[in-house]
Design a protein around this motif. Sequence first.
Motif, PDB file in Angstrom:
ATOM      1  N   ILE A   1       0.940  -1.119   0.031  1.00  0.00           N
ATOM      2  CA  ILE A   1       0.154   0.116  -0.113  1.00  0.00           C
ATOM      3  C   ILE A   1       0.728   1.120  -0.017  1.00  0.00           C
ATOM      4  N   LEU A   2       1.562   1.479   0.995  1.00  0.00           N
ATOM      5  CA  LEU A   2       2.532   2.550   1.174  1.00  0.00           C
ATOM      6  C   LEU A   2       3.511   2.918  -0.004  1.00  0.00           C
ATOM      7  N   SER A   3       4.387   1.865  -0.341  1.00  0.00           N
ATOM      8  CA  SER A   3       5.472   1.891  -1.205  1.00  0.00           C
ATOM      9  C   SER A   3       4.675   2.026  -2.731  1.00  0.00           C
ATOM     10  N   LYS A   4       3.754   1.627  -2.872  1.00  0.00           N
ATOM     11  CA  LYS A   4       2.896   1.642  -4.078  1.00  0.00           C
ATOM     12  C   LYS A   4       2.108   3.014  -4.388  1.00  0.00           C
ATOM     13  N   HIS A   5       2.068   4.164  -3.177  1.00  0.00           N
ATOM     14  CA  HIS A   5       1.300   5.319  -2.982  1.00  0.00           C
ATOM     15  C   HIS A   5      -0.164   5.146  -3.537  1.00  0.00           C
ATOM     16  N   LYS A   6      -0.677   4.005  -3.161  1.00  0.00           N
ATOM     17  CA  LYS A   6      -2.246   3.650  -3.315  1.00  0.00           C
ATOM     18  C   LYS A   6      -2.799   3.513  -1.918  1.00  0.00           C
ATOM     19  N   PHE A   7      -3.637   4.510  -1.637  1.00  0.00           N
ATOM     20  CA  PHE A   7      -4.371   4.567  -0.436  1.00  0.00           C
ATOM     21  C   PHE A   7      -5.688   3.682  -0.499  1.00  0.00           C
ATOM     22  N   TYR A   8      -5.694   2.410   0.111  1.00  0.00           N
ATOM     23  CA  TYR A   8      -7.262   1.820   0.068  1.00  0.00           C
ATOM     24  C   TYR A   8      -7.693   1.820   1.658  1.00  0.00           C
ATOM     25  N   PHE A   9      -8.883   2.666   1.598  1.00  0.00           N
ATOM     26  CA  PHE A   9      -9.228   2.997   3.001  1.00  0.00           C
ATOM     27  C   PHE A   9      -9.767   1.611   3.648  1.00  0.00           C
ATOM     28  N   GLN A  10     -10.534   0.756   2.928  1.00  0.00           N
ATOM     29  CA  GLN A  10     -11.219  -0.286   3.632  1.00  0.00           C
ATOM     30  C   GLN A  10      -9.887  -1.349   4.214  1.00  0.00           C
ATOM     31  N   SER A  11      -8.894  -1.545   3.156  1.00  0.00           N
ATOM     32  CA  SER A  11      -7.693  -2.205   3.462  1.00  0.00           C
ATOM     33  C   SER A  11      -7.097  -1.946   4.593  1.00  0.00           C
ATOM     34  N   THR A  12      -6.775  -0.520   4.574  1.00  0.00           N
ATOM     35  CA  THR A  12      -5.998   0.024   5.757  1.00  0.00           C
ATOM     36  C   THR A  12      -6.596  -0.171   6.810  1.00  0.00           C
ATOM     37  N   LEU A  13      -8.114   0.073   7.063  1.00  0.00           N
ATOM     38  CA  LEU A  13      -8.838   0.003   7.993  1.00  0.00           C
ATOM     39  C   LEU A  13      -8.974  -1.451   8.771  1.00  0.00           C
ATOM     40  N   ILE A  14      -9.123  -2.324   7.930  1.00  0.00           N
ATOM     41  CA  ILE A  14      -8.661  -3.750   8.099  1.00  0.00           C
ATOM     42  C   ILE A  14      -7.472  -3.945   8.850  1.00  0.00           C
ATOM     43  N   ILE A  15      -6.353  -3.583   8.282  1.00  0.00           N
ATOM     44  CA  ILE A  15      -4.998  -3.932   8.856  1.00  0.00           C
ATOM     45  C   ILE A  15      -4.955  -3.319  10.205  1.00  0.00           C
ATOM     46  N   ILE A  16      -5.398  -1.904  10.377  1.00  0.00           N
ATOM     47  CA  ILE A  16      -5.164  -1.200  11.603  1.00  0.00           C
ATOM     48  C   ILE A  16      -5.989  -2.121  12.685  1.00  0.00           C
ATOM     49  N   ALA A  17      -7.301  -2.329  12.532  1.00  0.00           N
ATOM     50  CA  ALA A  17      -8.116  -3.231  13.290  1.00  0.00           C
ATOM     51  C   ALA A  17      -7.361  -4.552  13.844  1.00  0.00           C
ATOM     52  N   ILE A  18      -6.874  -4.953  12.753  1.00  0.00           N
ATOM     53  CA  ILE A  18      -6.382  -6.546  13.043  1.00  0.00           C
ATOM     54  C   ILE A  18      -5.174  -6.313  13.829  1.00  0.00           C
TER      55      ILE A  18
END
Length: 580
Positions: A53-70
Amino acid sequence: MDHLIEFWPILKRLIKYAIPWKKKIILAFCLLISGATSEVLGPILISYFINNILSKHKFYFQSTLIIIAIFIILQILAVFFNYFQSIYFNKIAVRVINKLRNDVMNSAIKQPIYQFDSQPIGQIISKVTNDTEVIKELYDTVAPTLFRSITLIIIILFAMFTLEWHMAIIAIFIIPLVIVIMSIYQYYSTPLLRNVRYYLANINNKFNETINGMNVIQQFRQQNRFKKSIQNSSQLHYLARMRILKLDGFLLRPLLSLISALVLCSFIFSFSYFKNEVFEVGILYAFITYLGRLNEPLISITIQQSILQQAIVAGERIFSLIDSKKQEYGRNKKRFKTGKINIKNLSFSYSENQKNILNNINIDIPSKSFVAFVGHTGSGKSTLANLLMGYYPIKHGEIYLDDKPINSISHCVLRKNILIVQQDPIILADTFFSNIALGRKISEDEIWKILKIVNLFSLVKSMPKGLYSILGEEGNTLSVGQKQLLSIARILVKNPKILILDEATANIDSGTEKLIQKTLSFIKKNTTLIVIAHRLSTIVDADLIIVLDKGNIVEFGKHEKLLKIKGCYSKMYNFQLSKY
């Protein structure tokens, strides 16, 4: 090599104490593994986030939220699992130590009496308290920390090999280096830790000696001498501790931190040398994080090595007491029919290198007779009394009680049928009732009857709580005479076949002496009475007076007969008569 030989048998024996709680230990370990796994999964999530996500400069809100939650859930689970595993391990540790302390105390209680003549009390107290407390850390700190650290290392290495095996191989070189450091630490720390435990026990012993002898210390103005003695012991303990700290400071964290720093430099060099396609930024982050995490359990293992060594040394001291020779008794459980005593060709010395305290003693004492042992200090009177009590093993000659060899009589039968009242009776810091009953079944009415016989009735009646009045430490609320009367009251709970009074009237006034004489006249109707007398006026009515000198019987007979001989007894008696 000797250290390893000592280490494993003691550790194995300490671990056996935890076997009764193995189900709870398994549960605690499962919680520990779950907590460690939750901790290790966190960096993998962050690595995935950086690479995808970060290195590709593509922000996926749902994926990021899931990663943070987990990630947050994993951290909460890690806290939850670690908390409960800590509670379980501490519960197990306390129970194990209670069992170990009971074993140590039971062993101390069963020690032969002569062991207490040569072994300082403070050393035994230190084994029961300080040493068991050190071993407690083996169960509530060392075991869970080692298991958690090993689990973390395995999981971290597995994660490393899963992410990038080249860098994982570099990281794994740290483990054999740590094993070498631990081996060196164990070799040098064991003798130092032994000294630390010894000096700590010595401090306890000196404090015990100082407090018990406070009257003498103050009376003879010995405060400075005892203060310097304690300071000297404390200094030796401090120096031994400092040697351990210096060893810890060199071999533990600094050396491991240096090794970790070198491995980290290897990671950076590898990342710089190879193309970016081989090592992604996320993987480097994960490896740097894991190296920090790997460093932590390795340092923990090495630090626990120090505590483990202390526990092993403490275990060595405790098991030396548990395994030491116990007081030996026979198996004959037949109750005594009489209080008859026969001593044949008895010789005795406290050690093989020492000359005999008693030489070829031969005495026949009929049941229900009143016999007195007299003689100057060091003549062997008290030694003979201790042998009759079965406190010391007999190597030369024989003692028969009720026609049974004393070595064949069981502990239970011996203690029921022969008792001793000592010059300085032991009074417990407990109630009057407990001091007389001593755990035996007896009613309050029977206690009151006994108190009338020993002339303590009015004293106890006048106390605020009567029979349940608490006596001070070592009975310091009672006079010397009252302590003696109380110790005789214990005897009357169950009249023994044989009663020994070892200088029981030496330190009391004439009024209390008459009270004791009156009580003894009641006792000797059913009991063989042996009196070791310093004050000869108390034994003029004895059926037999035996005069000892330097371990030999020099005279025997009744009072009048011995006076006519004008020998040793006559001189002693006339000297006391002129004195009083």
